[in-house]
Scaffold this active site. Structure first.
Site, PDB file in Angstrom:
ATOM      1  N   LYS A   1      -8.786   2.825   1.745  1.00 37.84           N
ATOM      2  CA  LYS A   1      -9.797   1.748   2.519  1.00 37.84           C
ATOM      3  C   LYS A   1     -10.604   1.396   3.179  1.00 37.84           C
ATOM      4  O   LYS A   1     -11.063   0.348   2.838  1.00 37.84           O
ATOM      5  CB  LYS A   1      -8.680   2.244   3.806  1.00 37.84           C
ATOM      6  CG  LYS A   1      -7.454   1.855   3.507  1.00 37.84           C
ATOM      7  CD  LYS A   1      -6.152   1.395   3.274  1.00 37.84           C
ATOM      8  CE  LYS A   1      -4.595   1.092   3.401  1.00 37.84           C
ATOM      9  NZ  LYS A   1      -4.014  -0.514   3.275  1.00 37.84           N
TER      10      LYS A   1
ATOM     11  N   TYR B   1      -6.407   8.135   0.495  1.00 35.22           N
ATOM     12  CA  TYR B   1      -6.243   7.451   1.513  1.00 35.22           C
ATOM     13  C   TYR B   1      -7.337   6.590   2.650  1.00 35.22           C
ATOM     14  O   TYR B   1      -7.477   5.224   2.482  1.00 35.22           O
ATOM     15  CB  TYR B   1      -4.586   7.841   2.024  1.00 35.22           C
ATOM     16  CG  TYR B   1      -4.440   6.439   2.787  1.00 35.22           C
ATOM     17  CD1 TYR B   1      -3.348   5.328   2.663  1.00 35.22           C
ATOM     18  CD2 TYR B   1      -4.486   6.030   4.128  1.00 35.22           C
ATOM     19  CE1 TYR B   1      -3.255   4.266   3.377  1.00 35.22           C
ATOM     20  CE2 TYR B   1      -4.211   5.354   5.008  1.00 35.22           C
ATOM     21  CZ  TYR B   1      -3.381   4.185   4.168  1.00 35.22           C
ATOM     22  OH  TYR B   1      -2.616   3.278   4.985  1.00 35.22           O
TER      23      TYR B   1
ATOM     24  N   GLY C   1       0.874  -0.821  -0.475  1.00 38.39           N
ATOM     25  CA  GLY C   1       0.075   0.205  -0.102  1.00 38.39           C
ATOM     26  C   GLY C   1       0.591   1.061  -0.238  1.00 38.39           C
ATOM     27  O   GLY C   1       1.946   1.393   0.069  1.00 38.39           O
TER      28      GLY C   1
HETATM   29  P1  NAI Z   1       5.638   0.157   3.782  1.00 41.37           P
HETATM   30  O1  NAI Z   1       5.770   1.067   2.798  1.00 41.37           O
HETATM   31  O2  NAI Z   1       6.572  -0.103   4.886  1.00 41.37           O
HETATM   32  O3  NAI Z   1       5.174  -1.037   3.067  1.00 41.37           O
HETATM   33  C1  NAI Z   1       5.196  -1.040   2.236  1.00 41.37           C
HETATM   34  C2  NAI Z   1       5.308  -2.125   1.362  1.00 41.37           C
HETATM   35  O4  NAI Z   1       4.434  -1.453  -0.621  1.00 41.37           O
HETATM   36  C3  NAI Z   1       6.508  -1.408   0.182  1.00 41.37           C
HETATM   37  O5  NAI Z   1       7.653  -2.857   0.162  1.00 41.37           O
HETATM   38  C4  NAI Z   1       6.314  -1.124  -0.938  1.00 41.37           C
HETATM   39  O6  NAI Z   1       6.943  -1.402  -1.789  1.00 41.37           O
HETATM   40  C5  NAI Z   1       5.047  -1.905  -1.532  1.00 41.37           C
HETATM   41  N1  NAI Z   1       4.168  -1.207  -2.681  1.00 41.37           N
HETATM   42  C6  NAI Z   1       3.961   0.741  -2.342  1.00 41.37           C
HETATM   43  N2  NAI Z   1       3.491   0.435  -3.730  1.00 41.37           N
HETATM   44  C7  NAI Z   1       3.191  -1.174  -3.919  1.00 41.37           C
HETATM   45  C8  NAI Z   1       3.011  -1.098  -5.504  1.00 41.37           C
HETATM   46  N3  NAI Z   1       2.861  -0.586  -6.237  1.00 41.37           N
HETATM   47  N4  NAI Z   1       3.224  -2.202  -6.464  1.00 41.37           N
HETATM   48  C9  NAI Z   1       3.922  -3.205  -5.864  1.00 41.37           C
HETATM   49  N5  NAI Z   1       4.003  -2.993  -4.593  1.00 41.37           N
HETATM   50  C10 NAI Z   1       4.015  -1.692  -3.906  1.00 41.37           C
HETATM   51  O7  NAI Z   1       4.061   0.528   4.382  1.00 41.37           O
HETATM   52  P2  NAI Z   1       3.464  -0.630   5.606  1.00 41.37           P
HETATM   53  O8  NAI Z   1       3.515   0.618   6.823  1.00 41.37           O
HETATM   54  O9  NAI Z   1       4.084  -1.689   5.676  1.00 41.37           O
HETATM   55  O10 NAI Z   1       1.838  -0.883   4.796  1.00 41.37           O
HETATM   56  C11 NAI Z   1       1.675  -2.202   4.506  1.00 41.37           C
HETATM   57  C12 NAI Z   1       0.110  -1.986   4.128  1.00 41.37           C
HETATM   58  O11 NAI Z   1      -0.595  -1.671   5.866  1.00 41.37           O
HETATM   59  C13 NAI Z   1      -0.162  -0.561   4.162  1.00 41.37           C
HETATM   60  O12 NAI Z   1      -1.432  -1.174   3.091  1.00 41.37           O
HETATM   61  C14 NAI Z   1      -0.405   0.401   4.242  1.00 41.37           C
HETATM   62  O13 NAI Z   1      -1.720   1.301   3.959  1.00 41.37           O
HETATM   63  C15 NAI Z   1      -1.250  -0.555   5.877  1.00 41.37           C
HETATM   64  N6  NAI Z   1      -1.224   0.574   7.132  1.00 41.37           N
HETATM   65  C16 NAI Z   1       0.247   1.124   7.088  1.00 41.37           C
HETATM   66  C17 NAI Z   1      -0.254   1.959   8.560  1.00 41.37           C
HETATM   67  C18 NAI Z   1       1.064   2.679   9.026  1.00 41.37           C
HETATM   68  O14 NAI Z   1       0.571   3.243  10.137  1.00 41.37           O
HETATM   69  N7  NAI Z   1       2.176   1.888   8.652  1.00 41.37           N
HETATM   70  C19 NAI Z   1      -1.362   2.150   8.934  1.00 41.37           C
HETATM   71  C20 NAI Z   1      -2.695   1.460   8.491  1.00 41.37           C
HETATM   72  C21 NAI Z   1      -2.551   0.926   7.643  1.00 41.37           C
END
Ligand code: NAI
Length: 258
Positions: free
Chosen positions: A156, A152, A72
């Site tokens: 979601k 965003y 994401g």
């Molecule tokens: P992060 O930025 O550390 O990891 C996200 C990963 O998704 C990265 O490895 C990135 O390369 C990959 N990604 C992004 N765009 C992409 C694309 N177009 N195609 C393929 N891969 C892609 O972020 P995090 O925090 O681990 O987020 C994971 C999920 O959790 C996301 O869906 C985010 O929206 C959700 N989330 C995160 C929160 C937070 O506070 N970190 C809170 C609520 C939800």
């Protein structure tokens, strides 16, 4: 019994933590990401989504025990609509037949507490209609109007509503596939690092996501919850959005909603 699980977003944060947990318990993980992954694909567009599905099917041999759509992005552009909604749905829809061939198939997505924040109704409606052109046109208008902060949450919210619609259909429940979401509060990953570094953003974040129970989470906390959702033990939970958010959802929505 060792299982084969496809996880998107394994190059960083929550997806990386989940891949580690699953591999530690002996599962085979097929990681999907833009970089540093078994299947390198861009989930923001149709070609990359097709590559992600085809590459995963090739590596798993046509049967998958679990799929977790975790990849994401969080910004004020149309990108979250492309990746967080249409990318996740395309991955789940594309891999669903492989799940249906497994004995105890499970799927999960990563939603967000942001899904409870104000959204743009036209964007959410177009997402649920499966009309990406209309969703992106509506999202572009939102971005131009300066309300890009709603995109965003819109992505979601739409994802959570999509899963609640499809989870009980013959294609999902009828095929024995549990489909749920973990909705985190603030998790300390590379996604949120900029929020901690900017004083104004930090204040906005804390007001939008109050976390009275133990504060910000680490990615392993969310990964643990996802691990249970996709475990064989989860025989009967489906269509649920589980807030792993330090009490943010209960604080914001109050006790009447459950
Ligand atoms: P992060 O930025 O550390 O990891 C996200 C990963 O998704 C990265 O490895 C990135 O390369 C990959 N990604 C992004 N765009 C992409 C694309 N177009 N195609 C393929 N891969 C892609 O972020 P995090 O925090 O681990 O987020 C994971 C999920 O959790 C996301 O869906 C985010 O929206 C959700 N989330 C995160 C929160 C937070 O506070 N970190 C809170 C609520 C939800």
């Amino acid at each position: 019994m060792a299982r084969t699980i496809a996880v998107s977003g394994t190059a960083s944060g929550i997806g990386e933590a989940l891949a580690g947990l699953l591999r530690d318990q002996g599962d085979t993980v097929i990681g999907i990401d833009l970089r540093d992954a078994d299947v390198r694909a861009d989930l923001s567009g149709p070609e990359g989504r097709a590559r992600a599905v085809a590459g995963t099917l090739e590596l798993c041999g046509g049967t998958l025990d679990g799929v977790v759509a975790c990849a994401g992005v969080s910004d004020f552009t149309v990108l979250p609509v492309k990746v967080n909604f249409f990318g996740a749905v395309a991955l789940l829809d594309g891999l669903r037949p492989a799940l249906a061939r497994a004995g105890a198939p499970r799927a999960a997505v990563v939603g967000s507490i942001s899904g409870t924040h104000p959204v743009d109704d036209a964007v959410v409606r177009a997402c649920l209609d499966g009309d990406e052109d209309a969703a992106l046109a509506a999202a572009a208008k939102v971005e131009e109007s300066g309300a890009g902060g709603r995109l965003y949450p819109s992505s979601k919210s739409a994802l959570a509503q999509w899963l609640r619609r499809v989870c009980v259909t013959p294609e999902w429940a009828g095929a024995g596939i549990a489909l749920n979401a973990i909705a985190p509060g603030v998790v300390r990953t590379p996604m949120t690092t900029p929020l901690f570094e900017d004083e104004a953003m930090f204040k906005v974040m804390n007001e939008a996501v109050p976390m009275p129970l133990n504060g910000y989470a680490g990615p392993e906390v969310i990964a643990e919850a996802l691990r249970w959702l996709i475990a064989p033990a989860n025989t009967h939970m489906t269509g649920q959005v589980i807030y792993v958010d330090g009490g943010a959802e209960a604080t914001l929505r109050g006790p009447e909603l459950f």
